[in-house]
Motif scaffolding. Sequence first.
Motif, mmCIF file in Angstrom:
data_model
loop_
_atom_site.group_PDB
_atom_site.id
_atom_site.type_symbol
_atom_site.label_atom_id
_atom_site.label_comp_id
_atom_site.label_asym_id
_atom_site.label_seq_id
_atom_site.Cartn_x
_atom_site.Cartn_y
_atom_site.Cartn_z
ATOM 1 N N TYR A 124 0.982 -1.201 0.085
ATOM 2 C CA TYR A 124 0.241 -0.128 0.243
ATOM 3 C C TYR A 124 1.006 1.237 -0.291
ATOM 4 C CZ TYR A 124 -4.715 -1.780 1.130
ATOM 5 O OH TYR A 124 -5.831 -3.048 0.855
ATOM 6 N N LEU A 125 0.457 1.890 -1.111
ATOM 7 C CA LEU A 125 1.300 3.444 -0.660
ATOM 8 C C LEU A 125 0.484 4.283 0.340
ATOM 9 C CD1 LEU A 125 2.610 5.281 -2.207
ATOM 10 C CD2 LEU A 125 0.722 6.272 -3.885
ATOM 11 N N LEU A 126 1.529 5.007 1.518
ATOM 12 C CA LEU A 126 1.355 6.056 2.012
ATOM 13 C C LEU A 126 1.364 7.458 1.575
ATOM 14 C CD1 LEU A 126 0.115 7.696 4.557
ATOM 15 C CD2 LEU A 126 2.458 6.595 6.265
ATOM 16 N N SER A 127 0.368 8.282 1.322
ATOM 17 C CA SER A 127 0.838 9.630 0.745
ATOM 18 C C SER A 127 0.431 10.646 2.498
ATOM 19 C CB SER A 127 -0.072 10.185 0.382
ATOM 20 O OG SER A 127 -0.109 9.233 -1.434
ATOM 21 N N VAL A 128 1.462 11.240 2.377
ATOM 22 C CA VAL A 128 0.930 12.429 4.061
ATOM 23 C C VAL A 128 1.483 13.726 3.554
ATOM 24 C CG1 VAL A 128 2.098 12.900 5.890
ATOM 25 C CG2 VAL A 128 3.062 10.821 4.886
ATOM 26 N N PHE A 129 0.006 14.006 3.674
ATOM 27 C CA PHE A 129 -0.328 15.990 3.282
ATOM 28 C C PHE A 129 -0.076 16.738 4.631
ATOM 29 C CE2 PHE A 129 -1.159 13.876 -0.386
ATOM 30 C CZ PHE A 129 -1.229 14.575 -1.300
ATOM 31 N N VAL A 130 -0.284 18.040 4.626
ATOM 32 C CA VAL A 130 0.019 19.044 5.868
ATOM 33 C C VAL A 130 -1.209 20.413 5.107
ATOM 34 C CG1 VAL A 130 2.066 20.090 5.461
ATOM 35 C CG2 VAL A 130 0.935 19.710 7.832
ATOM 36 N N LEU A 131 -1.957 20.176 6.588
ATOM 37 C CA LEU A 131 -2.912 21.139 6.538
ATOM 38 C C LEU A 131 -2.304 22.525 6.862
ATOM 39 C CD1 LEU A 131 -5.571 23.273 5.864
ATOM 40 C CD2 LEU A 131 -6.065 21.809 7.898
ATOM 41 N N ASP A 132 -2.038 23.971 6.870
ATOM 42 C CA ASP A 132 -1.246 24.415 7.009
ATOM 43 C C ASP A 132 -1.716 25.632 6.782
ATOM 44 O OD1 ASP A 132 0.002 25.976 8.772
ATOM 45 O OD2 ASP A 132 1.835 25.406 8.051
#
Length: 246
Positions: free
Chosen positions: A71-79
């Motif tokens: 599985y691919l894990l994509s990490v985004f941040v909300l700023d």
Amino acid sequence: MLLSLAILGTAIFCMRLTRETELDQRMCPVSGPVGQFVLLVDKTDPLNFTQKHAFQASLEQLITQRVPTGYLLSVFVLDNDYTATARPLLEECNPGDGTGKSEMNANPAHLKKRFEQRFREPMLQLANELEGKQPAKFSPIFEMLELSSINGFRKQNVTGPRHLIIVSDMLHNTPQYSMYRGNFDFERFHDSDYGRKMTADLTGVEVEIQYLLNTPKLQNRRHLKFWEDYFAAGGAHIVAVRPLEG
């Protein structure tokens, strides 16, 4: 002849094993990821002491227990500025840690080392980048959900199961729309010019909210109902809401 057949059979077995375990530069199967997790972390408000520990424990569990091999894990941040965080901080597949593998057809120690160095450690090192240091003026949740869809799910086009995990108080706050005014009427929002532009395409995505209860008086059933309707409009559905301790 028997010896030749045995050698040929072994060679075919090894070729198949190599194809099945061959990975690309992101540690994904060469045939493509078999599923995807997108993690979106809201850092517009600093975590308190307990929340910080709860988040780190949740991140560790996600990396080591919840994201399956392949599985691919994509990490985004909300700023505060969504244009500066439009792309994932890190995208990597879980290559597998060797659990269940035999010394007869694999190298479990090597697989474990690869898992630690290429997946677990880089992901855990993001913890500091994902934690806010001071309150932000705005919290553009709608915009980041759209970008997570575009640059996460749509860009990768993974055909397997797709999961979105959001760590946030879910209180969107921009000049165009602020939930701090108690605006939880989804139909009214959806019919507005801003609302019509802010519906993310999340077709088939299972959504989990790890709820930061920073303003409990606003984070009520009406607030959650807004988000249930929002995700349903985008083709997704909420499968879990888990208040983060603290």
